[in-house]
Design an enzyme around this catalytic site. Structure first.
Site, short mmCIF file in Angstrom:
data_model
loop_
_atom_site.label_atom_id
_atom_site.label_comp_id
_atom_site.label_asym_id
_atom_site.label_seq_id
_atom_site.Cartn_x
_atom_site.Cartn_y
_atom_site.Cartn_z
CG ASP A 3 -0.49 0.33 2.49
OD1 ASP A 3 0.74 0.45 2.65
OD2 ASP A 3 -1.30 0.48 3.42
CG ASN A 11 -6.96 10.92 -0.80
OD1 ASN A 11 -6.81 11.15 -1.99
ND2 ASN A 11 -7.34 9.75 -0.35
CG HIS A 16 -10.73 12.67 -2.04
ND1 HIS A 16 -10.48 11.51 -1.36
CD2 HIS A 16 -11.10 13.57 -1.10
CE1 HIS A 16 -10.69 11.68 -0.07
NE2 HIS A 16 -11.07 12.94 0.11
CG ASP A 20 -9.63 9.18 -7.34
OD1 ASP A 20 -9.52 8.50 -6.30
OD2 ASP A 20 -10.68 9.77 -7.66
CD GLU A 46 -4.27 3.40 1.80
OE1 GLU A 46 -3.72 3.41 2.91
OE2 GLU A 46 -5.49 3.55 1.68
#
Length: 126
Positions: A3, A11, A16, A20, A46
């Protein structure tokens, strides 16, 4: 399993949409570094899981290190480099999906809580 280290901060700081973009770009980079017969998928949030059939643990660690280094080398317009933490496990003998997941999850957790930006492939105890 891997991760993104400090993903919440990405974020919170950049929004966000940027989060993404990070998820997409990192997953594409990781996918480009594995073989056609290997699989990568988003495990949640994630987190990602990579399956490397017919690979030894040593080969898996080598691939994990390559992915870690390549992701850390990615350039971002507005951000510093991003790191990932990885756990590696090998199914042997009586291992089933549950025991394999437990092993990889424990190793991944250790990588996250003991410095981040690393590959952990052995059983660890605090």
């Amino acid at each position: 399993m891997f991760d993104i280290d400090n993903f919440k901060k990405i974020n919170d700081t950049y929004g966000h949409d940027m989060g993404d973009e990070v998820l997409v770009r990192l997953s594409q980079k990781a996918k480009s570094l594995i073989r056609e017969e290997d699989s990568i998928g988003r495990w949640g949030g994630e987190e990602f899981m990579i399956l490397l059939p017919e690979s030894s643990k040593a080969e898996a660690v080598e691939i994990a290190e390559k992915i870690r280094k390549e992701i850390n080398a990615l350039q971002w317009e507005k951000m510093n480099p991003i790191s990932i933490s990885l756990g590696v496990a090998e199914a042997v003998g009586k291992d089933d999906l549950t025991s394999l997941y437990k092993m990889v999850d424990e190793r991944h957790y250790y990588a996250k809580t003991h410095g981040k930006n690393q590959v952990v492939s052995s059983d660890v105890k605090d």
